[in-house]
Every structure is written in C-alpha cells, then in structure tokens.
Scaffold this active site. Structure first.
Site, PDB file in Angstrom:
ATOM      1  N   SER A 457       0.853  -1.188   0.000  1.00 26.18           N
ATOM      2  CA  SER A 457       0.000   0.000   0.000  1.00 26.18           C
ATOM      3  C   SER A 457       0.888   1.236   0.000  1.00 26.18           C
ATOM      4  CB  SER A 457      -0.894   0.008   1.238  1.00 26.18           C
ATOM      5  OG  SER A 457      -1.771  -1.096   1.244  1.00 26.18           O
ATOM      6  N   CYS A 680      -7.256  -1.465   7.394  1.00 25.14           N
ATOM      7  CA  CYS A 680      -6.096  -1.971   6.643  1.00 25.14           C
ATOM      8  C   CYS A 680      -5.197  -2.774   7.574  1.00 25.14           C
ATOM      9  CB  CYS A 680      -5.307  -0.818   6.024  1.00 25.14           C
ATOM     10  SG  CYS A 680      -3.914  -1.371   5.007  1.00 25.14           S
ATOM     11  N   ASP A 726      -8.601  -2.948   3.045  1.00 26.75           N
ATOM     12  CA  ASP A 726      -7.376  -3.263   2.302  1.00 26.75           C
ATOM     13  C   ASP A 726      -6.579  -4.181   3.223  1.00 26.75           C
ATOM     14  OD1 ASP A 726      -5.114  -3.419   0.796  1.00 26.75           O
ATOM     15  OD2 ASP A 726      -4.607  -1.288   0.894  1.00 26.75           O
ATOM     16  N   TRP A 728      -4.792  -8.248   4.194  1.00 27.27           N
ATOM     17  CA  TRP A 728      -4.019  -9.369   3.677  1.00 27.27           C
ATOM     18  C   TRP A 728      -3.854 -10.410   4.775  1.00 27.27           C
ATOM     19  CZ3 TRP A 728      -2.116  -4.400   4.339  1.00 27.27           C
ATOM     20  CH2 TRP A 728      -1.249  -4.219   5.420  1.00 27.27           C
TER      21      TRP A 728
END
Length: 729
Positions: A457, A680, A726, A728
């Site tokens: 990012s 995020c 966002d 992961w």
C-alpha cells in the site's frame, strides 16, 4: 407573390433531389451485386478472434478453460488442469482469458465438449478485472445467447474457485458462476472446488481434482491412460549463436533490454531511483521496518492515495546457488539458452528469452516458494540414488508427511532436493556439499511459477509528493516450525530485497550473524540489487523496478464527511497517504478561505497499534505535525499491546479495544454524520475483530444486536462503499 414562392419551393425540391442522387450515385446506378462485409480474420486465417467455439473446432479441442485471475495464480491452475486433461485422457484444451472473448455462443459448445471455469475472488467479493464482463453476461437475465434465450441447457461444466477464508466473501465468484450456470440449465461435473490461500491452495486443489477427474471420465466417456507424459518446452543451449546484447539478464521487458522509452506498467516496470531509505523501528534487534521513497519524476507514472505499488524483487543469491548446484548447473550458470513452447496455446514461455540458466533462477522463477507436492512424483524419477527417489515419492503420496516435513519446514525446492539426497541444508551450498540431480530444465520451467511482484500500500499522497512513491515495509523473518527439520530462519523475498537496498543506498553493510565464521554469515540473505547488467545502480544511487496498481481504497471527496481509519502495524501505510491528502487540501483551503476554513470539516480518526511506543511506533515524529496542520480535526488513538496500561484482567489492549472505547463518537459519525470507515492490515484476526466490534457498536446504537442490526448496517456500509478494506493474510 404566390407564384414566386411556389417557384422557389420547386427549385429547392429539385436541388434536394439532385443532391441526393449525387451522394448515393454508387448505390442507385451501380450494377454490381451487394456483398456482405467479410468477417474479421486472425493472422492465422481463422474467423472472428473473439469466437472461442470456432477456435475449439479448428484446433479439435474438447475443453475450453476460462480463468479469472488478478495475480496470475488462477491462470496457473487453469494451465495445470489443461495439462492434466492432456496427460490423463489425451484431450486438448483451449485456455482462455475471458476478456478476450465474447460469450453469446457459449450455448454452441459441442455436446462432447465441456467448459471449465477457474475463478479467483478479488477484493470484497468482486470478480477479477478480466472476468467482469463474463460475470455480467452470466448474471444478466436479459443477456441472450445465440439461441435467443438466457439458457445453457446441455452445457457441461467444471468449477474451481480460488479465495481466502479470512475474507468475508470467501470464493463467492466461483459460487456465483456455479449458481448462474445451474440456473440456466447447465450440468456441473463433479463437486465445485474451493481453494483456500489462507491454508494451502495446493492441497485443496489436489484433494478436489482426483474426484473431479473420475466423474469427468464417466460423464465425458473417456478413459485414463489415453494421454502420456509430454514436455511443455524444449530448452536449447545457444552459446555462440546469440549476440550478447540480445540476451535477457533479468530485464522484465523488451524495452528494458533495449533501454527504449515506453509506458511503464506491469509488463514494463520502471526502475525508480531511491531518494530516501531509512529504518522505521526504534529497536532493530529482532525486527526491521523499511521506509523507502522512490523517485518517479519523468517516468510518466502517476498514482493516487490508496493505490498499491508492485515491487519486482529477485531471489536471494543463496537460493540461486543452491538450486544451480542441485541441478548440476553451477558451471553452466552463464550458458545462454532458448526456450520454445511445444504447445503455445497451452503453455507459453513464462519469461523473455534468450536468457541464461542463472538468470532464470535469479529473476524469473519463484524458487523461494515452498515446493509443491504434485511435482515431487515427477522429480523422483531423476533422483541420484534410490533412497532419494523413495523419499520424494513418499512425500508425493503421503499428504500428512508432506505437511509435516515440507509445509511446516518451509522447504524450497533446492532445499528439498538437498534433503532427499542427504545433504546439509543449513550449510552454504556448493558443488562439494550438494548432490546433483539430472532433472531436465524444461521440467523446472514447467513446475515452478513465475516470480511475481510484491504489492505494498502506497504510504504517500501525490498532493504532497507528486514525484515520489513511499513504501512502508516490515521485513519478514521467522523461524521454521515442525520437528522433522532443524529450525532455521525463513526470509520473505520482497521485504528482504528492500532491506538489502536500504543498506546499500545508505552505504551500510548488512549486519553479520557471526563474525568468527568462515565465511561470516550475514543476518539477512543477499540479493543481486544492482540489477541486470548493473542497470539498477548509478554510482551511489540504487533503483527498484516498480509499477502502480490502481485501487478503489479512496477518501470521500467531501472533507465534511467524518473518517474513521483502523490500521495497526504497517496497516497504517495507506492512512499516512490519506492524512497527507487531507493536509494538502487543508493548506489550499486555508490559503483560499482563511484560518477558519476547516471549521466545518468532519473528524478524522486514526486507530493505530503496535507493540511498544519505543520499539515499533511507525512515523512517530510525523503525527503531531499532521495534528497541528489539521487544526485538531485529526485525532490519533494509539494502542501499545506490550506496555501499560493493560486491561483489568491483564490482557493486552489492541485497536479494536480503542474502537470500542470511542463507540459513542463512532456511532454518531456513521449513523448521523454519514461517515466512512477504512480498515487496513491483517485479515485473519485484526480485521475480523474490528468488524465484530463495529457491528456491536452499530447494533447497540440502533437498539438491537451485533448479529442482526449491526451486521445489517455493516453490509449496507460495504454496499455503499462507506466501509472499505485493504487487508491481507
């Protein structure tokens, strides 16, 4: 007067008639017969290049395989399925990128053929970019196939999905494909496969495929054994027949090889000079976090806050050396090779050629990934001794043993070949301590996936930094698990590549694990950071190959909307860019409208967490400056999990706990202020916990529960793009 007017009208009409006759003279007076426009032809002479059915018939292919892929993984599995269909049943396949084809004739697939859909789920339950039109055609009931209806009766199909169970919309795209096709009357062959990237996509695929192929054989009327093991590529050594300047030494595109100008994207990354590189952690005894500023001035590259930057790393030199030795290619590392596909429709050469053995292992193949189980049976045939063959065959057939040894031990292919041959995988690899295997190089090219960019990012805003992209990267290093393999350090490829660059760009030497060893062992693996032909270094300036990937992770345009950002650890990266974006807007607003210009702005809240305030507090010195510039509109909430204060029961405080503490303001900002929420970071635990906390806050604020009213409100926020993730795993 009347007569004159009538004459004028007649003259005018006559003029119109004569003009029309002149304009359409070819159609009126030509004696040539009318002809239809010829269909668009491909270079190969086939008909419409977007007609996959015509290609199937022309190539005598009984399978068409569509893949929805964002990073290339779904495409790799599509090709694997095609290869297995060929080796098992002798069936040829057409592997298709769906955005290159039209689907009006999906109903025309012959009765003795089948369609296979290998579909990844991207983002928040979205199709991959190349599958958007396909999904629209399947879901839109007004879309007509060539039969004039939205029906696919008689179509036989297979579905395998790729997803990550830590995300809310796990494998939703493959499920939707299955539902749409079933609703239209198509018949599925076998069970729908679901691969989970959070655990083991490979194992999920292997567990699914055997049952699918059994049912496939029954439905399609084929028998296993009709195919055979055939190579995908021919590898030729070309030492004296290629000019040195035409050999790829790690360049990622033809433009990079010739150093010609062009658009920079995923197919032609830009070598961005490093302007600034520094350590962000205050204590680096066991961990590192790198801040890198990449100069994009004059490159033509643009970006927006919230976008991602793809960094193209190389493999660690120790792993390159290990596999060269294990393949018996140490002395041939610089030998020039050409690679030709025996079936370009099925297996494209995955990297530019001609190149060298060493270059392929250093720059083009992901040799640092954990070795896959399926390929071990093939490699066992080339073992240097019987016990090495038995060792690999056992791992190939015994799922539990493979998991205990390879998965938990994080064994790369080079290490696994060493281990099977009885070599010491912890020693610095050399031809003296590494047994050579006689594995044909074409099998290596077929079996190991392409080395992919690592995405980060972007932690800056183009409003404040128009000529540079900032990267915030925690360096991945951990110890392997399991009792079968001695514990050893495992290093992430992309992050340690950037760490190497940080040391070099600052004129520093990487720290050593042991000064007394011979040779000394570095604490981090080394990489060929100077790039192919030294192209990534000019004097003391180092460069990083990058491209930008667009994102929908964006701030609302109206600064009056409240903003809630939750990003512990490096999850704070895009929010640094968000804050910079608002700072730039604030400066312009104050300059134009005076010191009170921010009075009606919405509150900007950032919930950030790390271990300790004096150990890993990212951008600690910047936040007070942003608070000052935004005149108190920006509020920072911090959780330090390993320092006081703790919870009354002694438990650690995390960002979700801070969110709950601020529940009154958050509920008001969302329900009354039409605010936006951004999350995020880690998808597995943090993101899930934060969403549960938000559901509880909103559910209670609406007089209900987290499970009902809270969940419904979160669903609505996501649909309206007011809750964006966002994350992961």
């Amino acid at each position: 007067m009347a007569l004159s007017a009538s004459s004028d009208v007649i003259v005018l009409l006559l003029g119109v008639v004569l003009a029309s006759l002149y304009l359409f003279r070819d159609q009126v007076f030509s004696s040539k017969p009318k002809t239809s426009a010829a269909p668009v032809k491909e270079a190969g002479g086939h008909g419409d290049p977007r007609d996959f059915v015509a290609k199937m018939k022309a190539g005598k292919k009984r399978l068409v395989i569509f893949y929805g892929s964002q990073t290339g993984t779904a495409e790799e599995y599509a090709i694997r399925i095609a290869k297995e269909a060929k080796s098992k049943f002798g069936l040829a396949s057409l592997v298709c990128d769906p955005e290159e084809y039209d689907f009006e004739n999906l109903d025309q697939i012959p009765e003795d053929c089948a369609a296979i859909f290998v579909m990844a789920t991207y983002g928040e339950g979205e199709p991959t970019d190349n599958a958007v039109q396909l999904m629209q055609n399947l879901s839109d009931e007004s879309f007509e196939f060539s039969n004039g209806e939205h029906k696919l009766e008689g179509l036989k199909y297979v579905v395998f999905g790729l997803g990550n169970r830590t995300y809310e919309h796990y494998n939703v795209i493959s499920k939707q494909v299955d539902e749409h096709l079933t609703k239209m009357g198509a018949t599925r062959i076998g069970e729908r496969g679901e691969g989970d990237d959070d655990k083991s996509m490979e194992e999920d695929y292997l567990e699914w495929k055997d049952g699918m192929w059994d049912e496939f054989a029954r439905v399609m009327g084929v028998e296993e054994g009709q195919g055979g093991d055939t190579a995908d590529f021919i590898v030729s050594e070309l030492e004296d027949s290629v000019a040195p300047e035409k050999v790829y030494r790690g360049e990622l595109s033809a433009r990079a090889l010739t150093r010609s100008k062009g658009i920079h994207d995923a197919k032609n990354p830009y070598a961005a000079p490093i302007d600034v590189s520094r350590e962000l952690f205050q204590n680096t005894e066991s961990r590192n976090c790198v801040h890198v500023e990449l100069n994009i001035e004059g490159s033509g590259i643009t970006y927006q806050h919230g976008d991602h930057v793809g960094v193209w790393p190389s493999n660690a030199e120790v792993e390159v050396e290990r596999l060269l030795c294990a393949l018996g290619l140490s002395d041939k590392r610089d030998t020039v090779i050409g690679i030709e596909s025996l079936d370009p429709a099925l297996a494209k050469v995955p990297f530019p050629v001609p190149t060298t053995y060493g270059t392929v292992l250093r720059h083009y193949l992901d040799i640092s990934a954990v070795a896959g189980r399926q390929i071990l049976g093939v490699l066992a045939k080339f073992a240097p001794k019987p016990d090495a063959e038995t060792y690999l065959q056992n791992l190939n057939t015994n799922k539990e043993e493979y998991h205990a040894v390879v998965t938990e031990g994080c064994l790369k292919l080079g290490e696994l070949l060493q281990l099977a041959a009885g070599n010491d995988i912890r020693a610095s690899p050399s031809t003296e301590n590494t047994t050579a295997w006689s594995i044909p190089f074409d099998i290596i090219v077929s079996s190991i996936t392409r080395l992919q960019p690592r995405y980060y990012s972007i932690s800056s805003s183009p409003k404040l930094n128009p000529n540079s992209i900032h990267v915030t990267c925690v360096v991945l290093k951990y110890d392997s698990a399991g009792a079968h393999i001695p514990p050893r350090a495992i290093f992430g490829v992309g992050s340690n590549f950037l760490l190497n660059l940080k040391y070099a760009a600052n004129g520093q030497t990487a720290p050593l694990l042991s000064e007394g060893s011979d040779p000394a062992s570095v604490a981090f693996p080394q990489y060929a950071i100077e790039g192919p032909r030294g192209a990534h270094r000019e004097g003391t300036i180092y460069k990083v190959p990058i491209h930008v990937r667009r994102s929908t992770f964006r701030l609302p345009t109206n600064p009056k909307s409240p903003i809630i950002m939750i990003g512990p650890g490096t999850g704070v990266a895009p929010f640094r860019g968000f804050i910079q974006e608002r700072v730039a807007l604030a400066r312009r607003s104050i300059e134009k409208n005076g010191p009170d210009a921010l009075n009606d702005w919405g509150r900007i809240s950032l919930f950030y967490g790390c271990r300790r305030s004096n150990e890993d507090y990212l951008y600690k010195e910047e936040w007070p400056e942003y608070i000052k510039e935004l005149q108190g509109k920006f509020m920072l909430h911090t959780a330090f999990s390993r320092e006081p204060p703790y919870k009354p029961d002694g438990g650690k405080i995390y960002v979700q706990d801070l969110v709950w503490e601020d529940r009154v303001q958050i509920a008001d900002a969302i329900l009354n202020g039409k605010g936006y929420i951004y999350i995020c970071g880690d998808a597995k635990s943090m993101s899930k916990s934060v969403e549960e906390t938000l559901a509880r806050i909103l559910g209670e604020a609406k007089g209900g529960s987290a499970e009902v009213e809270g969940a419904a409100e979160l669903k609505l926020l996501k649909e309206r793009s007011r809750l964006m993730l966002d994350v992961w795993s």
